[in-house]
Design a protein around this motif. Structure first.
Motif, PDB file in Angstrom:
ATOM      1  N   HIS A  49      -5.544   3.436  -6.615  1.00 17.92           N
ATOM      2  CA  HIS A  49      -5.048   3.612  -5.252  1.00 17.92           C
ATOM      3  C   HIS A  49      -6.132   3.284  -4.217  1.00 17.92           C
ATOM      4  CE1 HIS A  49      -1.293   5.146  -6.658  1.00 17.92           C
ATOM      5  NE2 HIS A  49      -1.843   6.206  -7.248  1.00 17.92           N
TER       6      HIS A  49
ATOM      7  N   GLY B 116      -5.313   6.124  -0.318  1.00 17.94           N
ATOM      8  CA  GLY B 116      -6.275   5.739  -1.357  1.00 17.94           C
ATOM      9  C   GLY B 116      -7.698   5.863  -0.859  1.00 17.94           C
TER      10      GLY B 116
ATOM     11  N   ILE C 215      -6.428  -0.529  -4.048  1.00 22.78           N
ATOM     12  CA  ILE C 215      -5.313  -1.159  -3.318  1.00 22.78           C
ATOM     13  C   ILE C 215      -5.485  -0.985  -1.818  1.00 22.78           C
ATOM     14  CG2 ILE C 215      -2.833  -1.024  -2.879  1.00 22.78           C
ATOM     15  CD1 ILE C 215      -2.485  -0.320  -5.843  1.00 22.78           C
ATOM     16  N   GLU C 216      -5.789   0.233  -1.385  1.00 18.69           N
ATOM     17  CA  GLU C 216      -5.961   0.480   0.051  1.00 18.69           C
ATOM     18  C   GLU C 216      -7.148  -0.304   0.604  1.00 18.69           C
ATOM     19  OE1 GLU C 216      -6.234   2.237   3.954  1.00 18.69           O
ATOM     20  OE2 GLU C 216      -4.655   1.610   2.579  1.00 18.69           O
TER      21      GLU C 216
ATOM     22  N   THR D  58       3.097   1.643  -3.353  1.00 15.83           N
ATOM     23  CA  THR D  58       2.352   2.055  -4.555  1.00 15.83           C
ATOM     24  C   THR D  58       1.755   3.450  -4.411  1.00 15.83           C
ATOM     25  OG1 THR D  58       0.363   0.958  -3.702  1.00 15.83           O
ATOM     26  CG2 THR D  58       1.783  -0.318  -5.194  1.00 15.83           C
ATOM     27  N   GLY D  59       2.062   4.131  -3.311  1.00 12.26           N
ATOM     28  CA  GLY D  59       1.513   5.465  -3.098  1.00 12.26           C
ATOM     29  C   GLY D  59       0.031   5.464  -2.807  1.00 12.26           C
ATOM     30  N   SER D  60      -0.460   4.351  -2.210  1.00 17.71           N
ATOM     31  CA  SER D  60      -1.901   4.207  -1.978  1.00 17.71           C
ATOM     32  C   SER D  60      -2.275   4.366  -0.506  1.00 17.71           C
ATOM     33  CB  SER D  60      -2.372   2.834  -2.472  1.00 17.71           C
ATOM     34  OG  SER D  60      -2.027   2.634  -3.822  1.00 17.71           O
TER      35      SER D  60
ATOM     36  N   HIS E  56       9.692   6.591   0.112  1.00 18.73           N
ATOM     37  CA  HIS E  56       8.331   6.141  -0.186  1.00 18.73           C
ATOM     38  C   HIS E  56       7.386   6.538   0.958  1.00 18.73           C
ATOM     39  CE1 HIS E  56      10.016   3.885  -3.498  1.00 18.73           C
ATOM     40  NE2 HIS E  56      10.883   3.333  -2.665  1.00 18.73           N
TER      41      HIS E  56
ATOM     42  N   ASP F  58       2.144   8.345  -0.260  1.00 19.44           N
ATOM     43  CA  ASP F  58       1.158   9.122  -1.015  1.00 19.44           C
ATOM     44  C   ASP F  58       1.900  10.233  -1.743  1.00 19.44           C
ATOM     45  OD1 ASP F  58      -1.905   9.584  -1.361  1.00 19.44           O
ATOM     46  OD2 ASP F  58      -1.100  11.580  -0.938  1.00 19.44           O
ATOM     47  N   SER F  59       1.337  10.683  -2.841  1.00 21.47           N
ATOM     48  CA  SER F  59       1.983  11.718  -3.641  1.00 21.47           C
ATOM     49  C   SER F  59       1.805  13.111  -3.064  1.00 21.47           C
ATOM     50  CB  SER F  59       1.434  11.693  -5.074  1.00 21.47           C
ATOM     51  OG  SER F  59       0.016  11.870  -5.061  1.00 21.47           O
TER      52      SER F  59
ATOM     53  N   VAL G 277       0.840  -1.199   0.000  1.00 20.80           N
ATOM     54  CA  VAL G 277       0.000   0.000   0.000  1.00 20.80           C
ATOM     55  C   VAL G 277       0.876   1.250   0.000  1.00 20.80           C
ATOM     56  CG1 VAL G 277      -1.634   1.347   1.370  1.00 20.80           C
ATOM     57  CG2 VAL G 277      -1.973  -1.112   1.107  1.00 20.80           C
ATOM     58  N   ARG G 278       1.875   1.245   0.848  1.00 24.88           N
ATOM     59  CA  ARG G 278       2.765   2.420   0.916  1.00 24.88           C
ATOM     60  C   ARG G 278       3.604   2.556  -0.345  1.00 24.88           C
ATOM     61  NH1 ARG G 278       7.917   2.850   2.572  1.00 24.88           N
ATOM     62  NH2 ARG G 278       7.917   0.773   3.491  1.00 24.88           N
TER      63      ARG G 278
END
Length: 320
Positions: A69, A48, A72-73, A43-45, A198, A201-202, A40-41
């Motif tokens: 996202h 999400g 995934i979360e 993938t930036g989710s 990482h 999240d973006s 989860v982390r």
């Protein structure tokens, strides 16, 4: 009063093998939840789902606008139910076994409550927008679950009698020091993650305000100490002729530590690619498991002796 556990225990009597498999399933799922949480982390989710316990203010599930996202979360949240099912199987198998494995039942419930507390902590992680210290506590709570799951699995292979040491006290203490060093290594790893590449999240996620390079060096120092202690344990166990299982587990820990260390160096010098970081998180769980199993191999438990039956009197014999 109706008790569904007692009713089931009257109809289902799982074998010792089934109890061990149920405990192993709970352990495997506890490792899976560590890895998927890392995914989860990575993938930036991490955000999400923007809130908790629902995914949005108006929906329990992710909406199409949230994209991959959100999926995934939300999937990681749903895996908690699979984990609870595995733990539930372990609890029921221990409860219905003949004789009733009360110690295993208690350990199973401990797993359940750790999962519940970590679910709440995961929700807090979302609500505080991935604060790195809360994220670190979330990871450590997941590894606490692994700890209890390992203990449950190992206890499922033993009897319920009192523990009987197989080596002297100083040797057992050395194994506990090794476990403590491994725990410190894992904690340092979570701090590296909190300052690393990482955030989960973006958006503008806060990071640990310490140099990433310094924390990576601290993590490396703990790794060197842990590897040194694992070598010491290997030689000491061989010198005192410890049980073969304990010596094998010490060698396994050393191998996993070396592989994890090599992976860590590659990860550092390649700017922490997501796949390697995910494998490193799996390795952290495996290192933790390998370390925990060593002290458990330095003692044994026999079957609990059956309660003595009262002596019969002549009158009892006649009545029978």
């Amino acid at each position: 009063m109706f008790n569904p556990f007692s009713q089931l225990a009257e109809r289902w009597h799982p074998s010792a093998t089934t109890v061990r498999r149920a405990a192993l399933a709970a352990l495997v799922m506890s490792v899976v939840i560590v890895v998927t949480g890392g995914a989860v982390r990575l993938t930036g989710s991490g955000l999400g789902c923007r809130t908790w316990p629902t995914c949005t203010g108006d929906s329990v599930t992710p909406t199409p606008a949230m994209g991959v996202h959100g999926i995934i979360e939300f999937t990681n949240r749903m895996l908690t139910y699979v984990l609870c099912a595995a733990i539930g199987w372990a609890i029921l198998a221990a409860r219905c076994a003949k004789p009733w494995r009360r110690s295993l039942t208690r350990l199973g419930w401990w797993q359940f409550w750790v999962v519940m507390s970590n679910a709440v902590l995961g929700g807090i992680t979302v609500l505080v927008k991935l604060n790195p210290y809360v994220v670190a506590c979330h990871m450590l709570s997941a590894l606490a679950l692994v700890w209890v799951a390992v203990l449950t699995w190992e206890r499922a292979k033993e009897g319920d009698g009192p523990p009987r040491p197989l080596v002297t006290g100083p040797v057992r203490q050395l194994s506990h020091v090794l476990v403590a060093a491994t725990g410190a290594l894992v904690v340092a790893g979570t701090l590296v993650t909190g300052a690393g590449h990482h955030p989960g999240d973006s958006s503008d996620v806060p990071r640990v305000p310490i140099s990433y390079d310094r924390l990576a060096q601290l993590h490396t120092d703990f790794a060197c100490v842990t590897i040194g202690l694992s070598l010491a344990v290997i030689f000491v166990l061989a010198a005192v002729k410890a049980p073969p299982a304990a010596r094998a587990r010490a060698r396994e820990l050393f191998v996993v530590l070396m592989a994890q260390g090599l992976l860590g160096f590659v990860q550092y010098f390649t700017d922490a690619p997501e796949l390697l970081v995910g494998i490193h998180m799996l390795g952290a769980a495996l290192v933790w498991i390998a370390a925990l199993r060593i002290p458990l191999a330095l003692r044994t438990r026999d079957e609990e002796p059956a309660a003595a039956l009262p002596a019969q009197t002549p009158q009892d014999t006649v009545a029978a």
